[in-house]
Design a protein around this motif. Structure first.
Motif, mmCIF file in Angstrom:
data_model
loop_
_atom_site.group_PDB
_atom_site.id
_atom_site.type_symbol
_atom_site.label_atom_id
_atom_site.label_comp_id
_atom_site.label_asym_id
_atom_site.label_seq_id
_atom_site.Cartn_x
_atom_site.Cartn_y
_atom_site.Cartn_z
ATOM 1 N N TRP A 158 1.209 13.067 -11.484
ATOM 2 C CA TRP A 158 0.593 12.631 -12.747
ATOM 3 C C TRP A 158 0.925 11.163 -12.907
ATOM 4 O O TRP A 158 1.887 10.789 -13.550
ATOM 5 C CB TRP A 158 1.131 13.453 -13.906
ATOM 6 C CG TRP A 158 0.275 13.402 -15.133
ATOM 7 C CD1 TRP A 158 0.412 12.554 -16.189
ATOM 8 C CD2 TRP A 158 -0.828 14.241 -15.429
ATOM 9 N NE1 TRP A 158 -0.545 12.818 -17.127
ATOM 10 C CE2 TRP A 158 -1.328 13.859 -16.682
ATOM 11 C CE3 TRP A 158 -1.469 15.273 -14.755
ATOM 12 C CZ2 TRP A 158 -2.417 14.479 -17.286
ATOM 13 C CZ3 TRP A 158 -2.549 15.887 -15.358
ATOM 14 C CH2 TRP A 158 -3.011 15.488 -16.611
ATOM 15 N N GLU B 289 -1.581 8.600 -13.585
ATOM 16 C CA GLU B 289 -2.519 7.927 -14.487
ATOM 17 C C GLU B 289 -3.003 6.583 -13.944
ATOM 18 O O GLU B 289 -3.034 5.588 -14.655
ATOM 19 C CB GLU B 289 -1.918 7.763 -15.870
ATOM 20 C CG GLU B 289 -1.627 9.077 -16.535
ATOM 21 C CD GLU B 289 -1.184 8.941 -17.973
ATOM 22 O OE1 GLU B 289 -0.694 7.868 -18.363
ATOM 23 O OE2 GLU B 289 -1.348 9.925 -18.705
ATOM 24 N N SER C 196 2.456 15.436 -24.067
ATOM 25 C CA SER C 196 2.347 14.282 -23.182
ATOM 26 C C SER C 196 2.698 13.044 -23.985
ATOM 27 O O SER C 196 2.265 12.898 -25.128
ATOM 28 C CB SER C 196 0.922 14.156 -22.638
ATOM 29 O OG SER C 196 0.775 12.962 -21.909
ATOM 30 N N SER D 3 -4.375 9.718 -21.067
ATOM 31 C CA SER D 3 -5.025 10.801 -20.339
ATOM 32 C C SER D 3 -5.733 11.804 -21.231
ATOM 33 O O SER D 3 -5.168 12.310 -22.193
ATOM 34 C CB SER D 3 -4.006 11.574 -19.495
ATOM 35 O OG SER D 3 -3.650 10.827 -18.375
ATOM 36 N N ASN E 297 -6.635 15.186 -15.102
ATOM 37 C CA ASN E 297 -7.046 14.107 -16.001
ATOM 38 C C ASN E 297 -8.149 13.280 -15.339
ATOM 39 O O ASN E 297 -8.558 13.538 -14.200
ATOM 40 C CB ASN E 297 -5.853 13.229 -16.415
ATOM 41 C CG ASN E 297 -5.236 12.466 -15.268
ATOM 42 O OD1 ASN E 297 -5.787 12.366 -14.178
ATOM 43 N ND2 ASN E 297 -4.059 11.910 -15.516
ATOM 44 N N ASP F 179 -5.411 12.979 -11.345
ATOM 45 C CA ASP F 179 -4.089 13.597 -11.250
ATOM 46 C C ASP F 179 -4.215 15.104 -11.481
ATOM 47 O O ASP F 179 -5.121 15.565 -12.183
ATOM 48 C CB ASP F 179 -3.135 12.997 -12.285
ATOM 49 C CG ASP F 179 -2.916 11.502 -12.077
ATOM 50 O OD1 ASP F 179 -2.947 11.064 -10.914
ATOM 51 O OD2 ASP F 179 -2.727 10.798 -13.067
#
Length: 129
Positions: free
Chosen positions: A43, A45, A69, A74, A118, A122
């Motif tokens: 993850w 981004e 989060s 995202s 996302n 990811d």
């Protein structure tokens, strides 16, 4: 005589209220607690040379998924599947976390695959047993 009846009614009402509170507290203490779901994957981004990791975490209490989060970047797409059909297929807009998704009760003894993705490509995966 009227005061005796009034006091008796008040005592009955207070007793009923106490019974209700005790029953409610007993039920609340037996409710399922949130369990963290371990996630595997990346993850990032769309990391650039200077970046900060924004971890995503998810927990489950038996009926709801709780997604957290720290990133406002995202849009998180959540899919929960039993291998045959999707139980959950939801999108959480960027900046909308923490979020709660009602799933309902899942079939006991069955494993469910959880996938979070996302817009950067990811992907995180976990399992709910």
């Amino acid at each position: 005589m009227e005061n005796v009846l009034r006091n008796s009614s008040v005592k009955t009402l207070l007793s009923m209220c106490m019974l209700f509170v005790c029953c409610f507290l007993s039920f609340a203490s037996t409710a399922d607690e949130k369990k963290n779901i371990p996630l595997q994957g990346q993850w990032e981004e769309g990391k650039r040379s200077i970046s900060i990791n924004y971890p995503v975490s998810i927990s489950w209490d038996g009926t709801c998924l709780y997604i957290e989060s720290l990133s406002p970047r995202s849009t998180i797409h959540v899919t929960l599947s039993n291998g045959v059909e999707n139980v959950c297929d939801e999108t959480i807009p960027a900046g909308s976390c923490p979020a709660t998704l009602y799933i309902g009760a899942l079939d006991p003894g069955e494993a469910y695959q959880l996938v979070l993705t996302n817009q950067f490509g990811d992907r995180l995966e976990g399992t709910i047993d």
